[in-house]
Design an enzyme around this catalytic site. Sequence first.
Site, PDB file in Angstrom:
ATOM      1  N   GLU A  25       0.819  -1.204   0.000  1.00  0.00           N
ATOM      2  CA  GLU A  25       0.000   0.000   0.000  1.00  0.00           C
ATOM      3  C   GLU A  25       0.857   1.259   0.000  1.00  0.00           C
ATOM      4  O   GLU A  25       1.999   1.262   0.464  1.00  0.00           O
ATOM      5  CB  GLU A  25      -0.957   0.005   1.186  1.00  0.00           C
ATOM      6  N   CYS A  32       3.641   8.522   0.388  1.00  0.00           N
ATOM      7  CA  CYS A  32       4.141   7.621   1.421  1.00  0.00           C
ATOM      8  C   CYS A  32       4.209   6.234   0.795  1.00  0.00           C
ATOM      9  O   CYS A  32       3.191   5.703   0.340  1.00  0.00           O
ATOM     10  CB  CYS A  32       3.208   7.618   2.629  1.00  0.00           C
ATOM     11  N   CYS A  80       6.270  -6.881   7.355  1.00  0.00           N
ATOM     12  CA  CYS A  80       7.353  -6.365   8.199  1.00  0.00           C
ATOM     13  C   CYS A  80       7.620  -7.390   9.298  1.00  0.00           C
ATOM     14  O   CYS A  80       6.702  -8.072   9.760  1.00  0.00           O
ATOM     15  CB  CYS A  80       6.933  -5.025   8.811  1.00  0.00           C
ATOM     16  N   CYS A 132       6.131  -4.400  15.951  1.00  0.00           N
ATOM     17  CA  CYS A 132       5.631  -3.315  16.805  1.00  0.00           C
ATOM     18  C   CYS A 132       4.153  -3.545  17.125  1.00  0.00           C
ATOM     19  O   CYS A 132       3.347  -3.834  16.231  1.00  0.00           O
ATOM     20  CB  CYS A 132       5.827  -1.966  16.128  1.00  0.00           C
ATOM     21  N   CYS A 182       1.130  -1.596  15.226  1.00  0.00           N
ATOM     22  CA  CYS A 182       1.190  -1.466  13.772  1.00  0.00           C
ATOM     23  C   CYS A 182       0.562  -2.670  13.079  1.00  0.00           C
ATOM     24  O   CYS A 182       0.896  -3.820  13.387  1.00  0.00           O
ATOM     25  CB  CYS A 182       2.649  -1.316  13.332  1.00  0.00           C
ATOM     26  N   CYS A 229      -0.810   3.058   8.443  1.00  0.00           N
ATOM     27  CA  CYS A 229       0.035   2.038   7.815  1.00  0.00           C
ATOM     28  C   CYS A 229      -0.466   0.619   8.062  1.00  0.00           C
ATOM     29  O   CYS A 229      -0.666   0.201   9.194  1.00  0.00           O
ATOM     30  CB  CYS A 229       1.458   2.188   8.347  1.00  0.00           C
TER      31      CYS A 229
END
Length: 345
Positions: free
Chosen positions: A93, A106, A113, A117, A120, A334
């Site tokens: 995205e 962005c 990932c 975290c 997120c 995000c």
Amino acid sequence: MKKRDIASLKIDELERLMEDLGEKSFRGAQIFQWIHQKNVDSIDEMTNLSKELREKIKNHFELNTLKIEEKYTSKIDKTTKYLFALEDNNIIESVLMHYSYGNTACISSQVGCRMGCAFCASTIDGLIRNLTAGEMLEQVYQIQKDSKEKVSNIVIMGSGEPLDNLDHILLFIELINSPKGQNIGQRHITLSTCGLVDKMYELADKKLQITLAVSLHAPNDDIRRKMMPIANKYSINDLLKACHHYIEMTNRRITFEYALIHNVNDKKEHAKELGEKLKGMLCHVNLIPMNPVKESSFRESTSSSVKDFMDILQSYGIQTTVRRKLGSDIDAACGQLRRRYLEKN
């Protein structure tokens, strides 16, 4: 044999490859401009190359373009969120944001990932793979083509940890900065990291003029470890030493990203503790009212807590701003849209 990604090649590499194919070297610069200035979607669109040469190129290289899988535009502020399908059908995205100083893209640096975290959505399913420089560039190019608007600023803050993909990131910066391409200056590029300290030193030694944004999100190690697994490897003191080195090597101000989470890291004593650590440093703190993530128990701070936190940091002489919330009606935070798409499909 897998063909090479032609969008990830520098001009001098293209020139040498053209000579290897028995062509004049200047054809390399022509190809570079077709891809990075005119943003063509296929090799066949390079009309000043002979059909024979285009076939040669297609035999050795591939030009991977992104397909817009879904697109959402905010009715509140015109922020546009893109879900792009890659050639291997993975989904990433990107976001187009409008500011008074120009349009900002962005972009993502990885599919998923692995940083873990807790606040997120990008990291929930882990890391699938790194993006190539060409795939990062394509996000900018497709946004410009779809919106018919020029992108003047880039933030590498989408899915992924950019410093976990440093080689491709450095190539992306070089290519997007090329005068024969988009010619976007390094000072118009921001790279965000959760704090890979060893890679921060490596990046600092390159002496680039990009802005480094460090996801801090806590005033001490105890709180940070509960939110960010990377804090189990690097302490805040380790992280701040790397930040001081980055400032010393580049003379660039560091931005600290701080997502305010209700009753976790947003109390007055947290602001004072952070102020003591950052006072006197060439830095800026960007306070982020947290976007709720369905899979997380964390909740957004109250507006009064945000104001108190900012006032305390400013009393320490630290430049502090509150990030304007964009695209709240389209899940622009995000990883949220990609997560919903994967659940649905």
